[in-house]
Design an enzyme around this catalytic site. Structure first.
Site, PDB file in Angstrom:
ATOM      1  N   ASP A  27      16.913  -2.212  54.291  1.00  0.00           N
ATOM      2  CA  ASP A  27      17.273  -1.627  52.988  1.00  0.00           C
ATOM      3  C   ASP A  27      17.194  -2.607  51.827  1.00  0.00           C
ATOM      4  O   ASP A  27      18.061  -2.632  50.946  1.00  0.00           O
ATOM      5  CB  ASP A  27      18.689  -1.033  53.040  1.00  0.00           C
ATOM      6  CG  ASP A  27      18.878  -0.049  54.179  1.00  0.00           C
ATOM      7  OD1 ASP A  27      17.937   0.708  54.446  1.00  0.00           O
ATOM      8  OD2 ASP A  27      19.951  -0.042  54.808  1.00  0.00           O
TER       9      ASP A  27
ATOM     10  N   GLU B 263      16.375   9.848  49.954  1.00  0.00           N
ATOM     11  CA  GLU B 263      17.494   8.925  49.766  1.00  0.00           C
ATOM     12  C   GLU B 263      16.958   7.626  49.171  1.00  0.00           C
ATOM     13  O   GLU B 263      15.772   7.510  48.847  1.00  0.00           O
ATOM     14  CB  GLU B 263      18.204   8.664  51.104  1.00  0.00           C
ATOM     15  CG  GLU B 263      17.271   8.223  52.206  1.00  0.00           C
ATOM     16  CD  GLU B 263      17.922   8.214  53.578  1.00  0.00           C
ATOM     17  OE1 GLU B 263      19.089   7.844  53.682  1.00  0.00           O
ATOM     18  OE2 GLU B 263      17.233   8.562  54.559  1.00  0.00           O
TER      19      GLU B 263
END
Length: 532
Positions: free
Chosen positions: A16, A187
């Protein structure tokens, strides 16, 4: 000859990535889930070599992860910089049922190394929060929207709202401004403003082998957004042989106005679409802007293992060996060590570098299956083949006192070479035990070993296999127990059994005292050696 580098740039559990450029420096933040210190921020001047320089969630006094479920806690952070200040958005995911408690906090600092402010709660509407600081002075916070209603999709698209940087509060109306693409789950939003366009970069398709990164753009920040003709920007969904599987969740990087890259998440399976014990890693790809749209420089949607190096890396040599040695003759643990839901900061109740100088003393707390207070210090696997060795002094007096060396994914999945005590024979013992999704098993006999002598513990991992070893004093190491399946310590294996898993395999040392929480083990060194 064109210089290239090899992906991933951050091997092992480093997912991430969120990147920001400040002057000639690049800073990259990754998520740490249930491991503390939380959020790892790396620094680079060439984009291919990164040094860990900051972990803003330093200890459990700053953020409480006690009781959080496995693979919950600190999800995708967002790092940004504006007006002389760094901003960090984090999510502490507390529950993972039909209702998700996603507590989003903002932190700030004038220097990347801190001091960082305490986390300030902002919203809990969803996870993956991100800032966009517009050139008109306005600040916006966006995130995915989680919808718990049974008749609705949980991933309900993206929301955005203005943010007051003085009061640290959301202001005005929340807008549901994007619902995603044909790739499904949307997302990890990030916005880049370039040439008068707002470019919305999102993760799509979930975190597995259908993962992707998509780009849309609009003249207005609230939209509507049109989809890129190069859709998706990045994925390996149609290509099961690509070495960088699960590619998606990207972040733009500008080197110069004419030179751009993206970081992105990836994973390297041991077999085609198989298990990925190293977890989700960070890779780097070069992009070009074609007709106002970003596209991979290789002209495809697929990431490359070898990529043209940035111009700023022309004199750089890429680090490839991540071996480390620590003799614990220090006042502070190296920053590659993490604690499970507790910080490994020295001289807390459960850990000390001063009680026995030259050793790391671990005081046993709760069991290795506990989601609360247990004493486990570990570092990530960063290569498919490696060896770890440690030396331990430990004299238990009860079967409820244990300590040793562990290969660990989460509290339900581990391989443990443990030293304990047999009260019937009044002897110290050593044995290999495992937990595979709450299926406990022994993998060796319970061997009697001498008391009051140091014991060396070791483990080798060769791709999908692990073998433990032990030795008393200066004796040669000897194998103990079965050759074990190391690849079961992977999110793929765990997800195949219906459990959530987003992290990566770790190797570490630990101690438990299931009676008085007072027994301790002293460790002399921890040596991690990669085998290439």
């Amino acid at each position: 000859m064109m210089k290239t580098f090899k992906n991933p740039i951050l091997p092992g559990f480093n997912p991430d990535a969120s990147v920001v450029k400040v002057g000639q420096d690049y800073y990259l933040a990754t998520s740490t889930f249930e491991w503390l210190p939380g959020v790892e921020i790396y620094h680079s001047i060439d984009l291919i070599n990164w040094e860990l320089v900051s972990s803003p969630l330093e200890n459990d006094a700053v953020i409480d992860l006690t009781g959080n479920y496995n693979s919950g806690s600190i999800w995708a952070p967002h790092l940004s910089y504006t007006d002389g200040q760094f901003w960090l958005l984090i999510t502490n995911v507390k529950t993972g049922t039909a209702f998700k408690d996603t507590l989003n906090y903002v932190m700030f600092a004038t220097e990347i190394t801190g001091p960082w402010s305490l986390p300030h709660f902002v919203t809990a509407s969803g996870f993956d929060p991100a800032f966009f600081h517009d050139d008109d002075g306005k600040h916006y916070l966006m995130s995915m929207l989680f919808d718990h209603r049974l008749e609705k999709p949980n991933f309900a698209g993206l929301v955005i709202q203005e943010f007051n940087a003085e009061t640290l509060e959301l202001t005005g109306t929340r807008h549901h401004f994007f619902t995603g693409t044909n790739l499904g789950v949307c997302e990890g939003p990030q916005i880049l403003k370039k040439g008068g366009w707002y470019y919305l970069l999102c993760a799509a398709g979930g975190t597995g082998y259908s993962h992707a990164a998509t780009v849309c753009r609009s003249r207005q920040i609230m939209g509507p957004y049109e989809q890129s003709p190069y859709h998706p920007l990045l994925t390996t969904k149609p290509d099961p042989t690509n070495p960088l599987q699960k590619s998606g969740h990207a972040s733009f990087i500008e080197v110069t106005p004419d030179e751009w890259y993206i970081t992105h998440i990836c994973a390297r399976p041991l077999t085609e679409r198989g298990n990925c014990p190293l977890g989700r890693e960070t890779a780097l790809q070069k992009i070009d802007w074609i007709g106002g749209w970003p596209r991979l420089t290789n002209g495809s949607i697929f990431p490359d293992l070898a990529v043209p190096a940035p111009s700023i890396a022309k004199n750089s040599r890429q680090k490839i060996d991540f071996s480390t040695f620590c003799d614990f003759n220090t006042t502070r643990l190296p920053n590659y060590f993490k604690g499970l839901r507790q910080s490994p900061t020295a001289n807390q109740r459960h850990i000390s570098l001063s009680d026995h100088p030259g050793y790391l003393r671990l005081y046993g707390e709760q069991s290795i299956t506990s989601l609360h207070k247990q004493t486990l210090i570990a570092r990530r696997w960063q290569h498919f083949n490696f060896r770890v060795e440690t030396e331990m002094n430990f004299d238990p007096t009860s079967f409820q006192q244990l300590a040793g060396l562990v290969l660990f994914y989460d509290t339900d999945n581990w391989l443990y070479l443990q030293v304990s005590y047999d009260e019937e024979r009044h002897e110290k013992t050593i044995q290999v035990e495992s937990d595979t999704i709450n299926q406990f098993a022994y993998h060796s006999e319970r061997i009697i070993i001498p008391e009051h002598q140091p014991i060396r513990l070791a483990v080798t991992v060769n791709r999908n296999q692990a073998q433990f070893y032990y030795a008393i004093g200066k004796q040669d190491l000897q194998p103990i127990g079965d050759v074990l399946p190391a690849d079961q310590l992977s999110d793929d294996f765990i997800k195949a059994h219906g459990k959530l898993a987003f992290t990566g395999a770790m190797v570490g040392i630990c101690a438990q005292d299931l009676d008085h929480h007072t027994s301790f083990a002293d460790f002399k060194y921890f040596n991690y050696v990669e085998k290439h």
